[in-house]
Design a protein around this motif. Structure first.
Motif, short mmCIF file in Angstrom:
data_model
loop_
_atom_site.label_atom_id
_atom_site.label_comp_id
_atom_site.label_asym_id
_atom_site.label_seq_id
_atom_site.Cartn_x
_atom_site.Cartn_y
_atom_site.Cartn_z
N MET A 1 0.84 -1.20 0.00
CA MET A 1 0.00 0.00 0.00
C MET A 1 0.87 1.26 0.00
SD MET A 1 -3.07 -1.05 -0.20
CE MET A 1 -4.06 0.39 0.08
N MET A 2 1.97 1.21 0.78
CA MET A 2 2.89 2.35 0.80
C MET A 2 3.41 2.63 -0.61
SD MET A 2 5.42 1.80 4.00
CE MET A 2 4.89 1.78 5.69
N TRP A 3 3.86 1.57 -1.26
CA TRP A 3 4.41 1.76 -2.60
C TRP A 3 3.34 2.21 -3.58
CZ3 TRP A 3 9.28 2.36 -4.05
CH2 TRP A 3 10.27 1.96 -3.16
N LYS A 4 2.13 1.75 -3.39
CA LYS A 4 1.06 2.19 -4.27
C LYS A 4 0.89 3.70 -4.20
CE LYS A 4 -3.66 0.83 -5.45
NZ LYS A 4 -4.78 -0.03 -5.11
N PHE A 5 1.05 4.22 -2.98
CA PHE A 5 0.96 5.66 -2.79
C PHE A 5 2.16 6.36 -3.43
CE2 PHE A 5 1.66 9.37 0.17
CZ PHE A 5 0.65 10.15 -0.38
N LEU A 6 3.34 5.76 -3.28
CA LEU A 6 4.54 6.38 -3.85
C LEU A 6 4.51 6.35 -5.38
CD1 LEU A 6 7.27 4.81 -1.52
CD2 LEU A 6 6.18 7.02 -1.30
N GLN B 1 -0.72 10.64 -9.80
CA GLN B 1 -0.88 12.07 -9.62
C GLN B 1 -0.08 12.62 -8.44
OE1 GLN B 1 -5.04 11.80 -9.66
NE2 GLN B 1 -4.90 11.70 -11.89
N ASN B 2 -0.04 11.86 -7.37
CA ASN B 2 0.56 12.39 -6.15
C ASN B 2 1.74 11.56 -5.64
OD1 ASN B 2 -1.62 14.39 -5.89
ND2 ASN B 2 -2.84 12.54 -5.58
N GLY B 3 2.17 10.57 -6.43
CA GLY B 3 3.22 9.69 -5.95
C GLY B 3 4.59 10.31 -6.10
N ILE B 4 5.33 10.33 -4.99
CA ILE B 4 6.64 10.99 -5.02
C ILE B 4 7.62 10.19 -5.88
CG2 ILE B 4 7.28 9.90 -2.83
CD1 ILE B 4 8.53 13.34 -3.69
N HIS C 1 6.90 10.78 -9.35
CA HIS C 1 7.32 12.14 -9.65
C HIS C 1 8.84 12.20 -9.88
CE1 HIS C 1 7.24 16.49 -9.50
NE2 HIS C 1 8.16 16.49 -8.55
#
Lengths: 436, 275
Positions: A259-264, A268-271, A274
C-alpha cells in the motif's frame, strides 16, 4: 538404572511421544489439505451453485430443496388446472399425476419418505436442516425417472404457456427449475481442468509472469544483498542502526508495504513516480501503474525493497563465518582483492547463498500479498501471477474445482523448484540432522 | 577484507539508510498532512505547513481500526503460544533425544514450510465454512499452523542443538528422568531461543494475509493487514488514513525490531549458516 520408575518411558518412546502432536497437526492441517486440493481439483465445485458446493460422487437428491419445491410445482399445476378447460385441463391433470407418481416411486424407498416427513416438519418450524438429513443418494434409474418426468412437465407447461392457455405462464419455468435444481449430479470431472489450462493463454501468461517476477527480483536481490553484505562486513560505527534499518522493510506486513508503494507510485501524487518522471526514467507519472511494463517494474522494485534486507542478512551472517586467516594467507600469497572474492568469499558462501536463494525463490514464486494490494494483477493481467489467478478463480468466480487445479499447479512448480535446489544443495540442508 | 571505514563510506551508508527508510518516512509525512497538502501542488513537499493528527484520529473514530488491532493481537498471540508449545516438545525430541527417522521428520517440516498457502486454501475454506468457523479467531489460528508450526520447529531445533548435550547426559547420570531433564535442565537454557522463535512466529502471524482475507470477511473479525487494504473504496483511496494506519502498525514492529534486532537476525540466519 533401576532408579527409573517402572512406568517411565525409554528415551526412544519419549522422543516419539513428544514429536507426535506436532507431526499429527502438520499432517492434518498442512499435508491433508494439499491432497484434498488435488481431489477438489478433479471436481466441478462452485460455491455459488447450490447443487455443486460439495464433492458428490453419485447421483443424489437435495432433500431440503426437494421438500420445499415439490409442493410449489404441484400447487401451480393444480391451480392452473382449476382455471383451465377441456384438453388443457386434461393435460395439466396428467402432468400432476405423473409428478405424484414420481414422488410415490421415490417414496417407496423408505428413507426418502421418512426424511421427507422430517424435513417438512423442520421447514415448517423454520429450523435449519442438518447436513446428515439433507442429501440422499439416488440410483441411476430413480434419477432418470425424475428427469424424464420433470422434462415432460416442463415441455408441456411451456407449450401450454406459448398457446396462451395458462393464467400465469411466467411462473412455469420457475417452479420446474426449482425442483430440477434439487437433483445432484456427480461432479467428478477428472483432469478436465488441467487439460483446459494446458491451452489456456491466461494460465500460461500468469505462469510466465510468475517466473519473470521470480527470476528478475531474486537476481536483483542477490546482487544487491551480496553488495550490502560485503559493504557492512567491516568494523564501523552505527552498525546497530544499519542492522535495524534493513530489518524494518522485512518486518512490515507485505500488504502494508504494498500500500505504501502504491501511494509512492501514484500517477498524480506519488513521489517516486514524480522523481522518476523528473529524472527521465519514465515519460509520464502514470506509466508506473497503468502500463504493463511499468506495473511489472513497480512490483519488482517494491519486492526488492522489501526482501533485499533478508538476503543481505543471510549473506552477511555467512560472511562472518569465513575465517579471517584465509584472507591473510591469500594476501601474503599476493592475491588481489578480486581474486580473493572469487576464490575465497564466493566458494565459502556457496551453501549460504543457495539456501538464501531457495527461500527467496519459493517466496517470490508464491507471491500473492504484494501484487494483490499493489496492482491486483493488472493492468490487463500483466502482473497476474499464478497465485493471483488461482485466488480470483476461487473467490471471485467461486469456481473451487478450477481454482484448486491452479493451486495444484503452483504446488507442483514449488515442489519442482525445491527438488532442484535440494539436488544442488545435497544433504547440506538437513545434514545437521545426523550430528548427534 | 577488513578495512576501516572512511568518510565516503559513511556518506554512502547514510544514503543507503535514507533510501531504505524513505518509503516509511514519506508515509509518516503523508499521515501528518492535511488533505490539502496530500494532493495537488504541495503533494511533493517535504515540509508540512499545517501538520495534523486528524488522520490518526479518524482511523480510530471512523473506522474499526481498534477492532482490527485487537483481532490481530489475539490471533497472533494465540498462534504463537500454541505453536511454540507444541514445537518445543518436538524440537527438544529432535535435538536431544536419540531415535530413528529424525532426518525424515525434519525434511517433512522443511517441506511443509515451503507449501504455497494457495494450495491449501480451498479445502481449508470449505472446511471452515461447513464448520461455521469462518469469521472466528479459531478459524484463523488453525490454518496459521501451516506456517507457524514448521517455522517454530525448524528454528527451535537449531537453537536446542546448540545447548551442550553433556548437560543432558550429566542429568541422566544423576538419575533424572527424561521429563525432569527436559523441564529442569533444558528449558531454562532454551528460553532465549524460544523467545527469539516466538518473535519470528508472532511477526509471521501478524503479517499473514491470504487466510485472513478469505476466512474472516466480517468487519468485526478482520485483521490489520486486511483491514488496511480494505480502506480503499471503489473510486477513492483515503491515502491519509491508510498512511496513518500503516504508521500505527509499523511503529510497534520497528520498536520490537530495534530492541530485539540481534535475536531476530540470529533467528533469521541460523538456518542458512553453519557455525
Amino acid at each position: 538404572m533401576n532408579r527409573q520408575n517402572k512406568g517411565s518411558l525409554t528415551e526412544k518412546q519419549m522422543g516419539y511421544l513428544l514429536i507426535f502432536p506436532a507431526l499429527l497437526i502438520i499432517l492434518v492441517i498442512a499435508i491433508w489439505p494439499v491432497m484434498r486440493s488435488f481431489w477438489i481439483s478433479l471436481h466441478d465445485i462452485r460455491l455459488n451453485d447450490p447443487t455443486k458446493t460439495e464433492i458428490h460422487s453419485s447421483y443424489g437428491l437435495d432433500m431440503e430443496r426437494y421438500v420445499s419445491t415439490l409442493p410449489n410445482l404441484l400447487r401451480y399445476v393444480k391451480k392452473e388446472a382449476e382455471t383451465a378447460e377441456g384438453a388443457t385441463k386434461e393435460r395439466l391433470d396428467a402432468v400432476r399425476q405423473q409428478i405424484e407418481q414420481m414422488h410415490a416411486a421415490l417414496s417407496q424407498t423408505g428413507e426418502i419418505a421418512s426424511r421427507y416427513e422430517a424435513i417438512d416438519q423442520l421447514l415448517l418450524e423454520f429450523k435449519p436442516v442438518p447436513a446428515e438429513l439433507k442429501y440422499v443418494t439416488l440410483s441411476a434409474e430413480q434419477t432418470e425417472t425424475i428427469r424424464t418426468t420433470l422434462a415432460t412437465a416442463e415441455s408441456t407447461l411451456l407449450e401450454l404457456g406459448a398457446q396462451k392457455q395458462l393464467s400465469k405462464p411466467e411462473g412455469a419455468v420457475g417452479v420446474v427449475s426449482g425442483i430440477k435444481s434439487s437433483i445432484i449430479e456427480p461432479n467428478y470431472v477428472g483432469f478436465t481442468y488441467y487439460k483446459q489450462f494446458l491451452t489456456d493463454n491466461r494460465m500460461w501468461a500468469a505462469l510466465y509472469n510468475t517466473f519473470f517476477f521470480t527470476v528478475i527480483s531474486v537476481a536483483i536481490e542477490l546482487v544487491l544483498g551480496l553488495g550490502i553484505a560485503l559493504l557492512i562486513n567491516r568494523p564501523f560505527r552505527g552498525r546497530g542502526l544499519v542492522r535495524a534499518t534493513v530489518l524494518i522493510p522485512w518486518a512490515i506486513p507485505t500488504v502494508i508495504s504494498a500500500m505504501m508503494w502504491k501511494f509512492l507510485y501514484d500517477g498524480q501524487n506519488g513521489i517516486v513516480a514524480h522523481l522518476f518522471e523528473a529524472t527521465g526514467l519514465v515519460s509520464d507519472m502514470g506509466v508506473l501503474l497503468s502500463t504493463k511494463a511499468g506495473a511489472m517494474f513497480s512490483v519488482i522494485l517494491a519486492d526488492v525493497w522489501k526482501t533485499t534486507p533478508f538476503m543481505a542478512l543471510l549473506i552477511f551472517a555467512g560472511l562472518q563465518t569465513i575465517p579471517q586467516s584465509l584472507y591473510e594467507a591469500a594476501s601474503v600469497d599476493g592475491a588481489s582483492r578480486l581474486q580473493q572474492f572469487f576464490r575465497i568469499t564466493l566458494p565459502m558462501l556457496k551453501s549460504t547463498i543457495l539456501v538464501a536463494l531457495l527461500f527467496r525463490t519459493l517466496d517470490a514464486f508464491r507471491v500473492f500479498d504484494l501484487i494483490y494490494a499493489l496492482t491486483g494483477g493488472g493492468p490487463a493481467n500483466s502482473t497476474e501471477t499464478i497465485s493471483i489467478y488461482a485466488y480470483k478463480t476461487m473467490f471471485a468466480q467461486m469456481s473451487f474445482g478450477e481454482g484448486s487445479a491452479l493451486a495444484v499447479i503452483v504446488f507442483l512448480c514449488v515442489a519442482l523448484i525445491s527438488i532442484g535446489y535440494v539436488k544442488i544443495l545435497g544433504a547440506d540442508l538437513l545434514g545437521e540432522g545426523n550430528r548427534r | 577484507m577488513q578495512k576501516s571505514a572512511g568518510p565516503l563510506f559513511y556518506i554512502g551508508l547514510l544514503l543507503f539508510v535514507f533510501v531504505v527508510m524513505f518509503p516509511f518516512l514519506w508515509i509518516l509525512l503523508a499521515a501528518l498532512k492535511p488533505p490539502g497538502e496530500l494532493f495537488g501542488e504541495r503533494a511533493f513537499h517535504f515540509i508540512i505547513q499545517n501538520p495534523t493528527l486528524d488522520n490518526f484520529i479518524r482511523v480510530f473514530t471512523e473506522r474499526p481500526f481498534a477492532t482490527y488491532l485487537w483481532n490481530s493481537t489475539v490471533v497472533a498471540t494465540l498462534t504463537t503460544l500454541y505453536s511454540i508449545t507444541i514445537a518445543s516438545f518436538a524440537a527438544y525430541a529432535i535435538a536431544w533425544l536419540s531415535f530413528r527417522g529424525k532426518t525424515i521428520i525434519l525434511g517433512v517440516v522443511l517441506a511443509v514450510s515451503m507449501f504455497p498457502q494457495i494450495a491449501t486454501i480451498s479445502p481449508i475454506f470449505m472446511f471452515m465454512q461447513s464448520m461455521g468457523l469462518t469469521n472466528s479467531y479459531l478459524g484463523l489460528i488453525i490454518p496459521y499452523t501451516t506456517f507457524a508450526l514448521p517455522l517454530a520447529i525448524w528454528n527451535l531445533t537449531i537453537y536446542f542443538r546448540k545447548i551442550p548435550s553433556d548437560l543432558g547426559e550429566a542429568a541422566k547420570v544423576d538419575g533424572a528422568s527424561v521429563w525432569q531433564t527436559m523441564t529442569k535442565v533444558f528449558f531454562p537454557l532454551a528460553m532465549p531461543g524460544v523467545f527469539t522463535t516466538a518473535i519470528l512466529v508472532f511477526i509471521a502471524a501478524w503479517n499473514e494475509f491470504l487466510f485472513a482475507l478469505t476466512l474472516n470477511t466480517q468487519e468485526a473479525m478482520k485483521t490489520v493487514p486486511v483491514g488496511i487494504v480494505m480502506f480503499q473504496g471503489m473510486y477513492t483511496i483515503p491515502w491519509g488514513e491508510i498512511s496513518a494506519a500503516s504508521i500505527i502498525v509499523t511503529v510497534p514492529l520497528v520498536v520490537m525490531v530495534l530492541i530485539f534486532q540481534r535475536r531476530i537476525i540470529s533467528g533469521l540466519t541460523s538456518g542458512a549458516v553453519k557455525e
